[in-house]
Motif scaffolding. Structure first.
Motif, PDB file in Angstrom:
ATOM      1  N   HIS A 132     -19.158   8.615  -8.483  1.00 36.23           N
ATOM      2  CA  HIS A 132     -17.823   9.234  -8.494  1.00 36.23           C
ATOM      3  C   HIS A 132     -16.936   8.615  -7.402  1.00 36.23           C
ATOM      4  O   HIS A 132     -16.360   9.315  -6.558  1.00 36.23           O
ATOM      5  N   ILE A 133     -16.841   7.309  -7.455  1.00 34.26           N
ATOM      6  CA  ILE A 133     -16.119   6.563  -6.422  1.00 34.26           C
ATOM      7  C   ILE A 133     -14.612   6.754  -6.560  1.00 34.26           C
ATOM      8  O   ILE A 133     -14.066   6.769  -7.668  1.00 34.26           O
ATOM      9  N   ILE A 134     -13.951   6.892  -5.425  1.00 35.56           N
ATOM     10  CA  ILE A 134     -12.484   7.007  -5.355  1.00 35.56           C
ATOM     11  C   ILE A 134     -11.939   5.768  -4.655  1.00 35.56           C
ATOM     12  O   ILE A 134     -12.437   5.386  -3.595  1.00 35.56           O
ATOM     13  N   THR A 135     -10.933   5.159  -5.233  1.00 29.25           N
ATOM     14  CA  THR A 135     -10.256   4.036  -4.574  1.00 29.25           C
ATOM     15  C   THR A 135      -8.749   4.222  -4.688  1.00 29.25           C
ATOM     16  O   THR A 135      -8.249   4.573  -5.757  1.00 29.25           O
ATOM     17  N   PRO A 136      -8.002   4.006  -3.598  1.00 31.91           N
ATOM     18  CA  PRO A 136      -6.543   4.173  -3.663  1.00 31.91           C
ATOM     19  C   PRO A 136      -5.847   3.045  -4.404  1.00 31.91           C
ATOM     20  O   PRO A 136      -4.744   3.227  -4.910  1.00 31.91           O
ATOM     21  N   GLY A 137      -6.471   1.878  -4.464  1.00 33.66           N
ATOM     22  CA  GLY A 137      -5.847   0.742  -5.141  1.00 33.66           C
ATOM     23  C   GLY A 137      -4.865  -0.001  -4.263  1.00 33.66           C
ATOM     24  O   GLY A 137      -4.650   0.330  -3.098  1.00 33.66           O
ATOM     25  N   ALA A 138      -4.268  -1.022  -4.835  1.00 32.90           N
ATOM     26  CA  ALA A 138      -3.327  -1.876  -4.104  1.00 32.90           C
ATOM     27  C   ALA A 138      -2.017  -1.143  -3.822  1.00 32.90           C
ATOM     28  O   ALA A 138      -1.678  -0.155  -4.480  1.00 32.90           O
ATOM     29  N   ARG A 139      -1.286  -1.659  -2.856  1.00 29.69           N
ATOM     30  CA  ARG A 139       0.028  -1.094  -2.538  1.00 29.69           C
ATOM     31  C   ARG A 139       1.074  -1.682  -3.472  1.00 29.69           C
ATOM     32  O   ARG A 139       1.082  -2.891  -3.733  1.00 29.69           O
ATOM     33  N   VAL A 140       1.937  -0.812  -3.983  1.00 32.00           N
ATOM     34  CA  VAL A 140       2.969  -1.232  -4.928  1.00 32.00           C
ATOM     35  C   VAL A 140       4.285  -0.552  -4.545  1.00 32.00           C
ATOM     36  O   VAL A 140       4.313   0.381  -3.741  1.00 32.00           O
ATOM     37  N   LYS A 141       5.349  -1.009  -5.143  1.00 33.43           N
ATOM     38  CA  LYS A 141       6.668  -0.430  -4.895  1.00 33.43           C
ATOM     39  C   LYS A 141       7.033   0.573  -6.001  1.00 33.43           C
ATOM     40  O   LYS A 141       6.857   0.301  -7.184  1.00 33.43           O
ATOM     41  N   VAL A 142       7.528   1.722  -5.599  1.00 34.53           N
ATOM     42  CA  VAL A 142       8.160   2.680  -6.515  1.00 34.53           C
ATOM     43  C   VAL A 142       9.585   2.836  -6.019  1.00 34.53           C
ATOM     44  O   VAL A 142       9.836   3.466  -4.993  1.00 34.53           O
ATOM     45  N   GLY A 143      10.514   2.214  -6.719  1.00 33.33           N
ATOM     46  CA  GLY A 143      11.882   2.151  -6.204  1.00 33.33           C
ATOM     47  C   GLY A 143      11.885   1.340  -4.924  1.00 33.33           C
ATOM     48  O   GLY A 143      11.375   0.221  -4.872  1.00 33.33           O
ATOM     49  N   ALA A 144      12.419   1.931  -3.857  1.00 34.03           N
ATOM     50  CA  ALA A 144      12.492   1.221  -2.574  1.00 34.03           C
ATOM     51  C   ALA A 144      11.293   1.501  -1.683  1.00 34.03           C
ATOM     52  O   ALA A 144      11.229   1.001  -0.560  1.00 34.03           O
ATOM     53  N   PHE A 145      10.327   2.288  -2.174  1.00 31.18           N
ATOM     54  CA  PHE A 145       9.262   2.768  -1.301  1.00 31.18           C
ATOM     55  C   PHE A 145       7.882   2.253  -1.717  1.00 31.18           C
ATOM     56  O   PHE A 145       7.640   1.959  -2.892  1.00 31.18           O
ATOM     57  N   VAL A 146       6.996   2.198  -0.747  1.00 32.58           N
ATOM     58  CA  VAL A 146       5.635   1.710  -0.973  1.00 32.58           C
ATOM     59  C   VAL A 146       4.693   2.890  -1.184  1.00 32.58           C
ATOM     60  O   VAL A 146       4.729   3.879  -0.439  1.00 32.58           O
ATOM     61  N   VAL A 147       3.855   2.792  -2.212  1.00 34.31           N
ATOM     62  CA  VAL A 147       2.773   3.748  -2.456  1.00 34.31           C
ATOM     63  C   VAL A 147       1.555   2.927  -2.872  1.00 34.31           C
ATOM     64  O   VAL A 147       1.622   1.705  -2.959  1.00 34.31           O
ATOM     65  N   ASN A 148       0.435   3.574  -3.141  1.00 33.14           N
ATOM     66  CA  ASN A 148      -0.687   2.841  -3.726  1.00 33.14           C
ATOM     67  C   ASN A 148      -0.772   3.141  -5.218  1.00 33.14           C
ATOM     68  O   ASN A 148      -0.093   4.033  -5.729  1.00 33.14           O
ATOM     69  N   THR A 149      -1.608   2.390  -5.924  1.00 32.68           N
ATOM     70  CA  THR A 149      -1.614   2.499  -7.385  1.00 32.68           C
ATOM     71  C   THR A 149      -2.131   3.859  -7.857  1.00 32.68           C
ATOM     72  O   THR A 149      -1.707   4.354  -8.906  1.00 32.68           O
ATOM     73  N   ARG A 150      -3.027   4.476  -7.108  1.00 32.04           N
ATOM     74  CA  ARG A 150      -3.496   5.819  -7.482  1.00 32.04           C
ATOM     75  C   ARG A 150      -2.334   6.800  -7.440  1.00 32.04           C
ATOM     76  O   ARG A 150      -2.136   7.596  -8.375  1.00 32.04           O
ATOM     77  N   THR A 151      -1.540   6.761  -6.364  1.00 31.02           N
ATOM     78  CA  THR A 151      -0.373   7.632  -6.243  1.00 31.02           C
ATOM     79  C   THR A 151       0.643   7.332  -7.341  1.00 31.02           C
ATOM     80  O   THR A 151       1.241   8.248  -7.930  1.00 31.02           O
ATOM     81  N   GLN A 152       0.854   6.052  -7.623  1.00 34.60           N
ATOM     82  CA  GLN A 152       1.802   5.660  -8.673  1.00 34.60           C
ATOM     83  C   GLN A 152       1.399   6.263 -10.022  1.00 34.60           C
ATOM     84  O   GLN A 152       2.240   6.792 -10.755  1.00 34.60           O
ATOM     85  N   LYS A 153       0.116   6.196 -10.353  1.00 31.62           N
ATOM     86  CA  LYS A 153      -0.357   6.745 -11.622  1.00 31.62           C
ATOM     87  C   LYS A 153      -0.157   8.262 -11.665  1.00 31.62           C
ATOM     88  O   LYS A 153       0.192   8.821 -12.717  1.00 31.62           O
ATOM     89  N   MET A 154      -0.373   8.920 -10.550  1.00 32.11           N
ATOM     90  CA  MET A 154      -0.173  10.363 -10.486  1.00 32.11           C
ATOM     91  C   MET A 154       1.296  10.721 -10.700  1.00 32.11           C
ATOM     92  O   MET A 154       1.625  11.665 -11.432  1.00 32.11           O
ATOM     93  N   LEU A 155       2.183   9.959 -10.064  1.00 34.46           N
ATOM     94  CA  LEU A 155       3.620  10.194 -10.240  1.00 34.46           C
ATOM     95  C   LEU A 155       4.043   9.924 -11.682  1.00 34.46           C
ATOM     96  O   LEU A 155       4.840  10.680 -12.261  1.00 34.46           O
ATOM     97  N   ASP A 156       3.507   8.864 -12.269  1.00 33.56           N
ATOM     98  CA  ASP A 156       3.831   8.540 -13.663  1.00 33.56           C
ATOM     99  C   ASP A 156       3.420   9.673 -14.601  1.00 33.56           C
ATOM    100  O   ASP A 156       4.156  10.028 -15.527  1.00 33.56           O
ATOM    101  N   GLU A 157       2.233  10.240 -14.357  1.00 31.06           N
ATOM    102  CA  GLU A 157       1.774  11.326 -15.220  1.00 31.06           C
ATOM    103  C   GLU A 157       2.629  12.578 -15.032  1.00 31.06           C
ATOM    104  O   GLU A 157       2.950  13.272 -16.016  1.00 31.06           O
ATOM    105  N   ALA A 158       3.016  12.865 -13.793  1.00 26.83           N
ATOM    106  CA  ALA A 158       3.891  14.017 -13.551  1.00 26.83           C
ATOM    107  C   ALA A 158       5.220  13.837 -14.273  1.00 26.83           C
ATOM    108  O   ALA A 158       5.743  14.787 -14.883  1.00 26.83           O
TER     109      ALA A 158
END
Length: 282
Positions: A132-158
């Motif tokens: 049950h491994i968790i990885t945050p993933g690479a850092r990416v841009k959402v608009g002008a801000f930096v997040v990681n890919t796990r956070t990006q996917k969560m925001l996309d689903e919301a």
């Protein structure tokens, strides 16, 4: 001595081969290597966020067996006293794990005491396997801000559930960017959502949806601190969380608001789930 004929020599070779085969057939089979126990990374990371914030020694449900294996490994490395090998990932175990991370050469977000994949797998070599491994993933841009890919996917689903786009006021990996954030945005997993133009009902709906997909999310108002209206959201179990953000997650699990006043949770009530738990249900 008279040399063997070719026929006699062949017979001798066949006889020796038969004897060798018979000898091999009677040998006892080698024992199978003992299967290693499993450490559930999701459970360990959850405990490492909640247990240090508890007012007592209550264990995080489902985490004891995995935490014990981690603590025993830290004990064998002389980083944790035996009396703390108890299945409770409290502040002492956090400090011991941080020392272990530093011994591997990690620093900053890699040495907060919150287990990450690489350090946990290394700790388990020859002792346990990590599931049950968790990885945050690479850092990416959402608009002008930096997040990681796990956070990006969560925001996309919301956003998919809400049928609306969300605009960020602040992203992750922003050390010192906003002093009022008290370090929660220094690591990964934490964002502030712009609520300009949203009604009170819509703000609550957005916070509720962010909680559904695995964020600890609260509507923040100017009466609570030196900030405008916004939604503060921290991704539960993001292994890049800063120390202050880890504390907020623990507070959320314990029914608090994640602020310095340790007030009761004032957000919409939903079952608390991580992103990984949400995915398994949908």
């Amino acid at each position: 001595m008279k040399p063997l004929s070719s026929a006699a020599g062949l017979t001798a070779v066949v006889l020796l081969a038969s004897l060798a085969g018979a000898s091999g057939a009677s040998a006892a089979p080698l024992p199978k290597p003992k299967a290693l126990p499993s450490v559930n990374m999701e459970a360990v990371v959850k405990a490492a966020q909640i247990d240090p914030q508890r007012p007592d020694n209550t264990l995080t449900p489902g985490a004891k067996a995995s935490v014990l294996l981690v603590e025993k490994a830290l004990l064998d490395r002389h980083l944790l006293d035996k009396k703390w090998v108890d299945g409770y990932f409290g502040t002492t175990t956090i400090a011991a794990y941080a020392k272990y991370q530093k011994s591997l050469g990690y620093s900053g977000l890699g040495a907060t005491g919150l287990p990450g994949k690489a350090s946990l797998v290394k700790l388990g070599e020859g002792r346990f396997k990590v599931t049950h491994i968790i990885t945050p993933g690479a850092r990416v841009k959402v608009g002008a801000f930096v997040v990681n890919t796990r956070t990006q996917k969560m925001l996309d689903e919301a956003q998919r559930l809400l049928h609306r786009r969300l605009t960020l006021d602040q992203g992750s990996y922003n050390p010192g960017g906003d002093p009022t954030s008290a370090g929660t945005h220094d690591g990964g997993g934490v964002v502030d959502v712009d609520v300009k133009g949203m009604s009170a009902e819509t703000r609550v709906s957005v916070a509720r949806t962010l909680r559904r997909v695995g964020f600890a999310a609260w509507v923040r108002n100017p009466a609570q601190g030196d900030w405008p209206w916004h939604i503060h959201a921290a991704a539960i179990s993001d292994t890049d969380l800063s120390g202050p953000a880890q504390h907020q997650i623990g507070a959320y699990y314990l029914g608090l608001n994640g602020l310095a006043d340790h007030g009761p949770d004032d957000g919409p009530k939903v079952p608390i789930r991580t992103w990984e738990e949400y995915l398994r249900l949908h």
